[in-house]
Design an enzyme around this catalytic site. Structure first.
Site, PDB file in Angstrom:
ATOM      1  N   GLN A  61       0.827  -1.205   0.000  1.00 32.28           N
ATOM      2  CA  GLN A  61       0.000   0.000   0.000  1.00 32.28           C
ATOM      3  C   GLN A  61       0.870   1.268   0.000  1.00 32.28           C
ATOM      4  OE1 GLN A  61      -0.017  -2.429   2.237  1.00 32.28           O
ATOM      5  NE2 GLN A  61      -0.134  -1.701   4.362  1.00 32.28           N
ATOM      6  N   ASN A 119       9.950  -6.476   2.165  1.00 38.68           N
ATOM      7  CA  ASN A 119       9.631  -7.907   2.120  1.00 38.68           C
ATOM      8  C   ASN A 119       9.055  -8.295   0.751  1.00 38.68           C
ATOM      9  OD1 ASN A 119       6.999  -7.008   2.083  1.00 38.68           O
ATOM     10  ND2 ASN A 119       6.613  -7.462   4.237  1.00 38.68           N
ATOM     11  N   GLN A 170      27.762 -11.459   7.368  1.00 38.74           N
ATOM     12  CA  GLN A 170      26.715 -11.638   6.357  1.00 38.74           C
ATOM     13  C   GLN A 170      25.690 -12.656   6.811  1.00 38.74           C
ATOM     14  OE1 GLN A 170      26.043  -9.776   3.687  1.00 38.74           O
ATOM     15  NE2 GLN A 170      27.646  -8.630   4.735  1.00 38.74           N
ATOM     16  N   GLU A 180      27.894 -10.068  -3.976  1.00 39.65           N
ATOM     17  CA  GLU A 180      27.521  -8.720  -3.541  1.00 39.65           C
ATOM     18  C   GLU A 180      28.723  -8.057  -2.847  1.00 39.65           C
ATOM     19  OE1 GLU A 180      24.662  -8.890  -0.447  1.00 39.65           O
ATOM     20  OE2 GLU A 180      24.113  -6.768  -0.578  1.00 39.65           O
ATOM     21  N   HIS A 219       9.655  10.730 -41.986  1.00 43.10           N
ATOM     22  CA  HIS A 219      11.028  10.911 -41.519  1.00 43.10           C
ATOM     23  C   HIS A 219      11.896  11.439 -42.670  1.00 43.10           C
ATOM     24  CE1 HIS A 219       9.710   8.338 -38.201  1.00 43.10           C
ATOM     25  NE2 HIS A 219      10.851   8.541 -37.575  1.00 43.10           N
TER      26      HIS A 219
END
Lengths: 433, 433
Positions: free
Chosen positions: B191, B214, B259, B327, B420
């Site tokens: 939302q 999430n 990590q 990463e 064109h």
């Protein structure tokens, strides 16, 4: 009839908002079909590709003919008239020169704390280029997608192009050859996007997929996004022209029609400070529409989405243009640079009456793959950066860690990330031993 | 138990491929739910927001309390301990300094044909920042998302953060204040993404949405992509450490656990040229797992996705790292730069044993929003460029049009785009009059 809007009219704001909100794209919901096609290609690889191509393109491929042989490409390219090939070569050279300037710089510096920081740019390993088949195959689009990839240093550039009923435009192959495309496959649709993203026995997977396509191709790109990178999902083309009365109405009419003729959903908008000039352009458009080859398409676009807007001055023109955030913006006024300085959102700007937008489609140098549907508010045309990525680099010294390490430990602990804090603390303790 | 892999083993390739293919994310299919939520917010605006927030966050909002008042933000920020606030300020200053160097240059030049070409960068007008609520609210992420936007020149930066059961982390508000966030709303989930993308009476729409969330947030971002820009869809975090035996096994263990403690789906991989050192790190990890606060999460991540890989030399280590495209990449060897020079795909590189990855999460300066799940093959960490876009510029002169116009006309006609061609021809004819 196109809409005539007058900024001085009391209902202008409502009319302009309606123009912005006009739903120009009729994109059918093909997501379920596309999901099934992707799953099929992932499960059965080349066999699925061959079967889907037989069904959708009515072409029988084999493992041997999925990919075009180099001599087939060379032979087709030789069929292209010399004038066209020379024009493609001139275009390619200019596109290459423009994009070469986009190669970003690496950086490295040492700051006051003694930390060495920087970044390094590297090319994507492999890129896939989708080229539509059938009527709307544009060799110029092959150049515009392939050259930035090659300038970026992409080692492997695989192109897919469907050949419905076996038809393939030789100029597309000539452009691919000029641009340095490495592999060409006779496939299209969602199945081609799936093959590029996930690979098959014949086609190695790529890291990034670019190029225009129909609703199935767009839905497939959206679905594989994340597994590979994609470019923007392109919508119908659009142009906004800001022009004063010191222009030939016929030139402006042709510039607007050169967007309108792309697609019935294309949009051409004129913003002028002279209502009489606006009416002259409208008349010139009607006159040109009588003889234009693509008058059915251009006429529908102009009738359904075209607009001529009268404004009191050029500052208002720039404001309205920013609200449209047009893909193409032509500024045909005495001091075009002054108006351009007020532009905050536009894909590409064409300055002055000697710069018809069509120049940018072919030989100007800048890319003609540009953000549509107001997305110039947040995105840019295709560039070398789309085929590169940046790795950040950091090196601490013991002294630097002593300066900034305690803050890292404090923040890690405040976020309840204990190992983060300990990884810093263990080193700080050694320094204090 | 984590996997132990040896490059010399005959089944290495299969084991490594299995490691790469391990499905680490359990993302439920929430697309239908998200589509309904977005449609509801588009249809009913603030009323839908208030209702959905009551349902999902168990918080009763009104039109007056949807947005936090500045004095509420100031008051909450004052609750934050001085040490944490000072650490946030140090982090912010360093992040700002790093990102200020990313501001790209505009360009303009005139080429041999007499065409003036170039580009101009402009900031996105308004950006939205999603900040997760509940347990995983990280003030450092607020800094990492908000500061690049503000450095880019984004005028309006709106932040959304859900307050489940009324809870809101004061440090998140302190970070927002330090980073210059302009508006903060007490909403979250799909939302909130819908409100940012389409706007409500209370919340003006933005052009770009960034920030982690999430599965609902990720699905919502994917759905509004195109209407607004979005950042990458982030997956679980990962680190790969290349280390030789000249390291403290405990330090490397802590770096890997930092990590692993993020998420049960996180992945930590050690690549070493010394099998004995690898075993020592594994023992150190087990020892640290006994006392770590987040040992349940870190232990699950390590057990299910951790790996220690032995290689014959560092060149092989770099090759394997490139296949992972991690990463985060830590290089803890004598000549870390030499190994870094072989790295083609990585989000961020940390050089040498004095640069624990946690430094990069907080105070190093580079961004900690980085490409996960092998997407460093084609994408980069968050940067100032994500909040800017480039407009290309072209100006022809009559002389330039004479040189390159005929090629444009040829290509337009070969693509059957008559208007064109005519838009160029009409101008060329004038020149020949």
């Amino acid at each position: 009839m196109p809409r005539f809007l007058d900024h001085a009219s009391p209902d202008f704001e409502a009319a302009f908002a309606a123009l912005l909100a006009a739903k120009r794209e009729d994109s059918p919901d093909v997501d379920a079909t596309v999901a099934a096609i992707i799953a099929d290609v992932r499960a059965r690889g080349d066999a699925a590709l061959i079967e889907l191509t037989a069904r959708f393109d009515r072409v029988t491929l084999t493992l041997q003919t999925l990919r075009l042989r180099p001599e087939e490409v060379a032979q087709a390219a030789d069929e292209v008239p010399d004038r066209v090939r020379e024009a493609l070569e001139l275009a390619a050279a200019r596109i290459r020169a423009y994009h070469a300037r986009q190669i970003p710089d690496d950086a490295e510096w040492t700051d006051d704390a003694g930390a060495t920081l920087g970044w390094r740019w590297t090319p994507v390993g492999a890129a896939g280029l989708y080229v539509p088949g059938g009527l709307a195959t544009y060799p110029s689009s092959v150049l515009m997608n392939a050259i930035p990839a090659k300038v970026a240093g992409v080692e492997r550039l695989a192109m897919v192009v469907p050949t419905p009923d076996g038809a393939l435009n030789p100029a597309v192959l000539a452009a691919a050859r000029i641009a340095g495309v490495d592999e060409i496959y006779r496939i299209g649709g969602a199945q081609a996007v799936a093959a590029l993203a996930f690979g098959t026995d014949t086609i190695a997977p790529v890291d990034k997929i670019t190029g225009p396509g129909n609703a199935y191709v767009a839905a497939a790109k959206r679905r594989v996004f994340g597994k590979v990178g994609i470019d923007m999902i392109a919508g119908p083309s659009e142009i906004l022209v800001i022009a004063d009365s010191d222009n030939d109405p016929d030139w402006i009419a042709l510039d607007m029609l050169s967007q309108a003729e792309h697609d019935e959903s294309a949009q051409a908008i004129l913003v002028t400070d002279d209502a009489q000039f606006g009416r002259a352009v409208a008349r010139a458009i009607e006159a040109r529409l009588e003889t234009l080859d693509r008058r059915a398409i251009a006429g529908a676009s102009w009738r359904d989405f075209g607009a001529i807007i009268t404004v009191p001055d050029l500052a208002v023109a720039a404001q309205l243009s920013n609200r449209v955030a047009p893909e193409h913006l032509e500024i045909c006024v005495a001091d075009a640079e002054a108006v351009a300085a007020r532009i905050t959102h536009a894909g590409a700007i064409f300055l002055g009456q000697w710069t018809p937008e069509a120049i940018g489609d072919y030989v100007g140098g800048p890319n003609h793959v540009l953000p549509t549907a107001r997305s110039a508010r947040f995105s840019s045309g295709l560039s070398v950066l789309d085929f590169m990525k940046r790795t950040t680099i950091a090196r601490m010294t013991p002294a630097a860690l002593r300066v900034i390490g305690p803050a890292a430990e404090t923040l890690a602990n405040s976020e309840s990330l204990g190992a983060h804090g300990l990884s810093v603390r263990a080193r700080l303790d050694r320094l204090n031993d």
